[in-house]
Structure formats: structure tokens, C-alpha cells
Write an enzyme that holds these catalytic residues in place. Sequence first.
Site, PDB file in Angstrom:
ATOM      1  N   ASN A  48      -7.604  20.482 -24.181  1.00  0.00           N
ATOM      2  CA  ASN A  48      -7.881  20.030 -22.818  1.00  0.00           C
ATOM      3  C   ASN A  48      -8.164  21.226 -21.909  1.00  0.00           C
ATOM      4  O   ASN A  48      -7.583  22.307 -22.072  1.00  0.00           O
ATOM      5  CB  ASN A  48      -6.768  19.132 -22.271  1.00  0.00           C
ATOM      6  CG  ASN A  48      -5.377  19.716 -22.356  1.00  0.00           C
ATOM      7  OD1 ASN A  48      -5.077  20.517 -23.227  1.00  0.00           O
ATOM      8  ND2 ASN A  48      -4.521  19.315 -21.442  1.00  0.00           N
ATOM      9  N   GLU A  50      -8.427  21.904 -17.894  1.00  0.00           N
ATOM     10  CA  GLU A  50      -8.218  21.355 -16.546  1.00  0.00           C
ATOM     11  C   GLU A  50      -8.968  22.183 -15.508  1.00  0.00           C
ATOM     12  O   GLU A  50      -9.567  23.218 -15.810  1.00  0.00           O
ATOM     13  CB  GLU A  50      -6.708  21.302 -16.266  1.00  0.00           C
ATOM     14  CG  GLU A  50      -6.013  20.355 -17.235  1.00  0.00           C
ATOM     15  CD  GLU A  50      -4.530  20.175 -16.962  1.00  0.00           C
ATOM     16  OE1 GLU A  50      -3.954  20.938 -16.150  1.00  0.00           O
ATOM     17  OE2 GLU A  50      -3.950  19.258 -17.574  1.00  0.00           O
ATOM     18  N   CYS A  59     -10.430  16.052 -21.519  1.00  0.00           N
ATOM     19  CA  CYS A  59      -9.449  15.897 -22.601  1.00  0.00           C
ATOM     20  C   CYS A  59      -9.894  16.618 -23.874  1.00  0.00           C
ATOM     21  O   CYS A  59     -11.096  16.776 -24.141  1.00  0.00           O
ATOM     22  CB  CYS A  59      -9.278  14.421 -22.946  1.00  0.00           C
ATOM     23  SG  CYS A  59      -8.471  13.430 -21.696  1.00  0.00           S
ATOM     24  N   GLU A  61      -9.748  15.568 -27.026  1.00  0.00           N
ATOM     25  CA  GLU A  61     -10.490  14.735 -27.992  1.00  0.00           C
ATOM     26  C   GLU A  61     -11.971  14.677 -27.620  1.00  0.00           C
ATOM     27  O   GLU A  61     -12.846  14.776 -28.472  1.00  0.00           O
ATOM     28  CB  GLU A  61      -9.948  13.299 -28.013  1.00  0.00           C
ATOM     29  CG  GLU A  61      -8.490  13.176 -28.391  1.00  0.00           C
ATOM     30  CD  GLU A  61      -7.559  13.192 -27.187  1.00  0.00           C
ATOM     31  OE1 GLU A  61      -7.754  14.026 -26.283  1.00  0.00           O
ATOM     32  OE2 GLU A  61      -6.637  12.361 -27.163  1.00  0.00           O
ATOM     33  N   CYS A  90      -5.763   8.941 -24.565  1.00  0.00           N
ATOM     34  CA  CYS A  90      -5.947   8.137 -23.356  1.00  0.00           C
ATOM     35  C   CYS A  90      -7.072   7.113 -23.560  1.00  0.00           C
ATOM     36  O   CYS A  90      -7.855   7.191 -24.510  1.00  0.00           O
ATOM     37  CB  CYS A  90      -6.259   9.040 -22.158  1.00  0.00           C
ATOM     38  SG  CYS A  90      -7.961   9.612 -22.083  1.00  0.00           S
TER      39      CYS A  90
HETATM   40  N1  THU Z   1      -5.153  14.704 -22.136  1.00  0.00           N
HETATM   41  C1  THU Z   1      -5.890  14.939 -23.261  1.00  0.00           C
HETATM   42  O1  THU Z   1      -6.400  16.035 -23.482  1.00  0.00           O
HETATM   43  N2  THU Z   1      -6.071  13.905 -24.114  1.00  0.00           N
HETATM   44  C2  THU Z   1      -5.532  12.661 -23.946  1.00  0.00           C
HETATM   45  O2  THU Z   1      -5.848  11.764 -24.700  1.00  0.00           O
HETATM   46  C3  THU Z   1      -4.533  12.424 -22.905  1.00  0.00           C
HETATM   47  C4  THU Z   1      -4.538  13.423 -21.805  1.00  0.00           C
HETATM   48  C5  THU Z   1      -4.971  15.803 -21.188  1.00  0.00           C
HETATM   49  C6  THU Z   1      -5.676  15.588 -19.864  1.00  0.00           C
HETATM   50  C7  THU Z   1      -4.877  16.482 -18.970  1.00  0.00           C
HETATM   51  O3  THU Z   1      -5.371  17.802 -19.071  1.00  0.00           O
HETATM   52  C8  THU Z   1      -3.477  16.444 -19.553  1.00  0.00           C
HETATM   53  O4  THU Z   1      -3.620  15.969 -20.880  1.00  0.00           O
HETATM   54  C9  THU Z   1      -2.517  15.549 -18.803  1.00  0.00           C
HETATM   55  O5  THU Z   1      -3.028  14.275 -18.630  1.00  0.00           O
END
Ligand code: THU
Length: 135
Positions: A48, A50, A59, A61, A90
Amino acid sequence: MTSLSDEERRALIDLANEARRRAYAPYSNYHVGAALRTRSGRIFTGCNVENAAYPTGMCAERIAIFKAVSEGEREFEVIAVATSNGGSPCGGCRQVMAEFGLDTIVLIGDGEGHLIQETTVAGLLPGAFTPKDLL
Ligand code: THU
């Protein structure tokens, strides 16, 4: 139908955890890694990423999937996702997975490399809206 050995499961979760170490998550501090294996045997990883403008982050994935698609790969056998606590993908990532096949195996692992859940995209997103729905 793809079948995986324990060794393959373990290796993919380890790769996802390796990618997780590269996560850029200074806001949530929730580090996620993914490792995607294509039918051709290539592996694409993602973490991920941000951003100070929160919604522009991405994310793990989806980064792995987009990397693969941008390199010409669209057929996926398995995606492993790793988080510290074995969290589940998610909804947005489930939808992006569904675009490329409901049979793709999804391995959910924790930060110690344990397999927490093995399922498929169809299992994660019953009744998915897919390209077929647009025909
Ligand atoms: N996140 C992912 O990378 N994949 C997911 O399927 C769930 C959430 C990340 C997004 C964000 O950077 C952090 O996790 C918190 O939500």
C-alpha cells in the site's frame, strides 16, 4: 482449476510479507503486501502507498494487479495478501480482482507467514458485477 502445494502457499505469503515491508503507510500505519502469480508463472508484488491527500493512496492488491496488467498479464492464478493481523482485502480490491476472474485463489496471511484463510475471488465477492454484466 489451480491447486497449490503448501510450499507454494508459503512462498507466496512470504513474498507478500516481503512487499509489506516496503509499504508506505505513515497515516494508517497499517502495512499491507500482496503477491500475485499469473497463469504464465510471473509474480507481481505490491504494497500500500498512502498520501497526505488520503483518498489518493492505493491498496497493495490493486498495485500488484495494476502492475501485472500494465505488463501485459491479465490471467491470474493466485493472489496472496499479508498484513500484521491477517486482515481481509477491502471491497474495492475485491471488485478489481473480480474484473480478471472469479476463480483466482486468494490467500490471506499474517505477518508471521501463517495462512489465515484460503478462498477465491467468488468467495470474497458473491454476486460480483463483472464484464459479462455489460454485455
Ligand atoms: N489496504 C490495503 O492495502 N489493502 C486492503 O485490502 C485493505 C486496506 C490499505 C489501505 C490503507 O493504506 C491501509 O491499508 C489502511 O486502510
